[in-house]
Write a protein that holds these residues in place. Structure first.
Motif, mmCIF file in Angstrom:
data_model
loop_
_atom_site.group_PDB
_atom_site.id
_atom_site.type_symbol
_atom_site.label_atom_id
_atom_site.label_comp_id
_atom_site.label_asym_id
_atom_site.label_seq_id
_atom_site.Cartn_x
_atom_site.Cartn_y
_atom_site.Cartn_z
ATOM 1 N N ASP A 164 -52.542 19.960 0.204
ATOM 2 C CA ASP A 164 -53.343 21.031 0.804
ATOM 3 C C ASP A 164 -52.773 21.555 2.117
ATOM 4 O O ASP A 164 -53.253 22.576 2.633
ATOM 5 N N TYR A 165 -51.771 20.893 2.660
ATOM 6 C CA TYR A 165 -51.176 21.385 3.901
ATOM 7 C C TYR A 165 -50.349 22.636 3.597
ATOM 8 O O TYR A 165 -49.558 22.654 2.648
ATOM 9 N N PRO A 166 -50.508 23.709 4.388
ATOM 10 C CA PRO A 166 -49.735 24.940 4.149
ATOM 11 C C PRO A 166 -48.230 24.696 4.092
ATOM 12 O O PRO A 166 -47.525 25.347 3.320
ATOM 13 N N SER A 167 -47.723 23.768 4.891
ATOM 14 C CA SER A 167 -46.278 23.510 4.913
ATOM 15 C C SER A 167 -45.795 22.850 3.620
ATOM 16 O O SER A 167 -44.586 22.777 3.374
ATOM 17 N N ASN A 168 -46.730 22.373 2.785
ATOM 18 C CA ASN A 168 -46.361 21.763 1.513
ATOM 19 C C ASN A 168 -46.640 22.672 0.324
ATOM 20 O O ASN A 168 -46.565 22.233 -0.827
ATOM 21 N N ALA A 169 -46.934 23.933 0.606
ATOM 22 C CA ALA A 169 -47.314 24.859 -0.461
ATOM 23 C C ALA A 169 -46.191 25.095 -1.463
ATOM 24 O O ALA A 169 -46.453 25.432 -2.622
ATOM 25 N N HIS A 170 -44.946 24.914 -1.035
ATOM 26 C CA HIS A 170 -43.807 25.183 -1.913
ATOM 27 C C HIS A 170 -43.328 23.941 -2.669
ATOM 28 O O HIS A 170 -42.280 23.983 -3.313
ATOM 29 N N TYR A 171 -44.104 22.868 -2.595
ATOM 30 C CA TYR A 171 -43.724 21.627 -3.267
ATOM 31 C C TYR A 171 -44.813 21.249 -4.258
ATOM 32 O O TYR A 171 -45.994 21.531 -4.051
ATOM 33 N N GLY A 172 -44.423 20.626 -5.354
ATOM 34 C CA GLY A 172 -45.361 20.346 -6.426
ATOM 35 C C GLY A 172 -46.443 19.345 -6.056
ATOM 36 O O GLY A 172 -46.158 18.289 -5.482
ATOM 37 N N GLY A 173 -47.690 19.654 -6.398
ATOM 38 C CA GLY A 173 -48.792 18.740 -6.152
ATOM 39 C C GLY A 173 -48.688 17.479 -6.980
ATOM 40 O O GLY A 173 -49.309 16.461 -6.655
ATOM 41 N N HIS A 174 -47.896 17.536 -8.060
ATOM 42 C CA HIS A 174 -47.719 16.365 -8.926
ATOM 43 C C HIS A 174 -46.673 15.400 -8.396
ATOM 44 O O HIS A 174 -46.507 14.309 -8.937
ATOM 45 N N GLU A 175 -45.968 15.780 -7.339
ATOM 46 C CA GLU A 175 -44.881 14.945 -6.835
ATOM 47 C C GLU A 175 -45.407 13.703 -6.119
ATOM 48 O O GLU A 175 -46.457 13.743 -5.468
ATOM 49 N N PRO A 176 -44.681 12.589 -6.207
ATOM 50 C CA PRO A 176 -45.097 11.385 -5.480
ATOM 51 C C PRO A 176 -44.938 11.569 -3.978
ATOM 52 O O PRO A 176 -44.098 12.349 -3.518
ATOM 53 N N VAL A 177 -45.740 10.834 -3.234
ATOM 54 C CA VAL A 177 -45.768 10.940 -1.774
ATOM 55 C C VAL A 177 -45.057 9.749 -1.142
ATOM 56 O O VAL A 177 -45.215 8.609 -1.578
ATOM 57 N N PHE A 178 -44.299 10.035 -0.077
ATOM 58 C CA PHE A 178 -43.642 8.994 0.696
ATOM 59 C C PHE A 178 -44.186 8.985 2.114
ATOM 60 O O PHE A 178 -44.470 10.030 2.697
ATOM 61 N N ARG A 179 -44.349 7.796 2.665
ATOM 62 C CA ARG A 179 -44.686 7.621 4.075
ATOM 63 C C ARG A 179 -43.389 7.624 4.873
ATOM 64 O O ARG A 179 -42.414 6.954 4.518
ATOM 65 N N VAL A 180 -43.363 8.381 5.972
ATOM 66 C CA VAL A 180 -42.163 8.503 6.791
ATOM 67 C C VAL A 180 -42.525 8.459 8.272
ATOM 68 O O VAL A 180 -43.679 8.668 8.648
ATOM 69 N N VAL A 181 -41.519 8.170 9.088
ATOM 70 C CA VAL A 181 -41.669 8.266 10.544
ATOM 71 C C VAL A 181 -40.518 9.111 11.066
ATOM 72 O O VAL A 181 -39.436 9.151 10.474
ATOM 73 N N TYR A 182 -40.769 9.802 12.183
ATOM 74 C CA TYR A 182 -39.723 10.606 12.790
ATOM 75 C C TYR A 182 -38.721 9.699 13.497
ATOM 76 O O TYR A 182 -39.101 8.761 14.202
ATOM 77 N N LEU A 183 -37.448 9.979 13.296
ATOM 78 C CA LEU A 183 -36.395 9.161 13.885
ATOM 79 C C LEU A 183 -36.509 9.147 15.401
ATOM 80 O O LEU A 183 -36.357 8.093 16.032
ATOM 81 N N ASP A 184 -36.788 10.282 16.005
ATOM 82 C CA ASP A 184 -36.903 10.350 17.465
ATOM 83 C C ASP A 184 -38.031 9.470 17.977
ATOM 84 O O ASP A 184 -37.958 8.945 19.095
ATOM 85 N N ALA A 185 -39.095 9.315 17.166
ATOM 86 C CA ALA A 185 -40.242 8.516 17.608
ATOM 87 C C ALA A 185 -39.875 7.050 17.759
ATOM 88 O O ALA A 185 -40.497 6.326 18.547
#
Length: 226
Positions: A164-185
Motif C-alpha cells: 500500500d505504500y506509494p513507493s511500492n506501487a510499481h512492484y507486485g503485491g504478490h512478491e515476498p517481503v524482505f526485512r532490511v536495514v540502511y547501511l548508513d544506519a
C-alpha cells in the motif's frame, strides 16, 4: 513496472521425452541417458518415468522402481538412473522439493514440498547479510531476513501493508517481503530501524554498475545483531 503474478498453472503439466548425452557409459547407465524418457515428479516425492515400453514409478529414497528389471532382477534400472541424473542436473526437483515459479521473473525454481511462501529463484533470492540497493532511492541496505509473506499481506511496524505504500506501487503485491536495514544506519549508535520491501525493489549491489566500496563492504559483518 508491476511484476506479473506467476502461479503453478504457468508450469507445463507434462514433459516431452528427451535424451541425455551418452558420455563414456555402457549398459544400463548408457540406456538411462540415450533412451527417450519423460520424468515427471509426483506429489508424494516419487517420479513417473514415461518410456516407449510403458510408464513406471521410481522412488529414489526407497531405491525402487516398478519396472520388471527392478522387480524381477533387483537391478538399479535405467529408470532409477535417469531420475537420479535429472535430479543432479537440476531438471527435476529432489524428492523433498517441488517445482515452483519465481514471483519476480517467472523462472523455474525448486522449493520445499510444504512451502506456501512466495517462491524466488536464485537470481532474486536474498540471504541475510546480502548487500542491496533500493531501486527507488539508490540507498544501500543490508537484508536482515525473509518474512515469507506477500507484500499485499505483510504489515509494517506502522500497521500498513507493504504493497500500500506509494513507493511500492510499481512492484507486485504478490512478491515476498524482505526485512532490511540502511547501511548508513549501522555506522551510527543506537537502535537500527528495520524496513520491509518487496523483493524486486531490492537490487543486489554486485549486479549494479557501481558496486560497494571497500569501506562499505567492511561494514557488512553481522546485521542480525544490529
Amino acid at each position: 513496472m508491476t511484476q506479473p503474478e506467476y502461479t503453478p498453472a504457468s508450469l507445463p503439466a507434462t514433459r516431452s521425452k528427451t535424451t541425455l548425452a551418452a558420455e563414456d557409459t555402457t549398459g544400463r547407465a548408457r540406456r538411462a541417458r540415450t533412451e527417450p524418457m519423460a520424468v515427471r515428479p509426483l506429489r508424494d516425492g516419487r517420479y513417473a518415468v514415461e518410456t516407449a515400453g510403458g510408464t513406471y514409478v521410481v522412488d529414489l529414497d526407497a531405491r525402487t522402481c516398478t519396472c520388471p528389471d527392478a522387480q524381477l532382477r533387483d537391478a538399479r534400472c535405467k529408470h532409477r538412473r535417469r531420475v537420479a541424473l535429472e535430479v543432479t542436473e537440476g531438471l527435476v526437483p529432489p524428492p523433498d522439493q517441488r517445482t515452483a515459479v519465481c514471483a519476480v521473473c517467472g523462472g523455474r525454481t525448486f522449493v520445499p514440498q510444504a512451502s506456501r511462501a512466495p517462491a524466488l529463484c536464485a537470481a532474486h533470492e536474498s540471504d541475510p547479510g546480502t548487500l542491496v540497493r533500493d531501486r527507488e532511492t539508490g540507498d544501500r541496505l543490508i537484508v536482515v531476513a525473509a518474512t515469507g509473506e506477500r507484500a499485499d499481506r505483510f504489515e509494517t511496524d506502522e500497521g500498513r501493508l507493504v504493497a500500500d505504500y506509494p513507493s511500492n506501487a510499481h512492484y507486485g503485491g504478490h512478491e515476498p517481503v524482505f526485512r532490511v536495514v540502511y547501511l548508513d544506519a549501522l555506522r551510527r549508535e543506537g537502535d537500527v530501524r528495520r524496513y520491509a520491501f518487496p523483493a524486486s525493489r531490492l537490487q543486489r549491489v554486485a549486479d549494479a554498475s557501481d558496486g560497494p566500496s571497500p569501506a562499505d563492504s567492511a561494514d557488512v559483518t553481522d546485521p542480525t545483531t544490529a
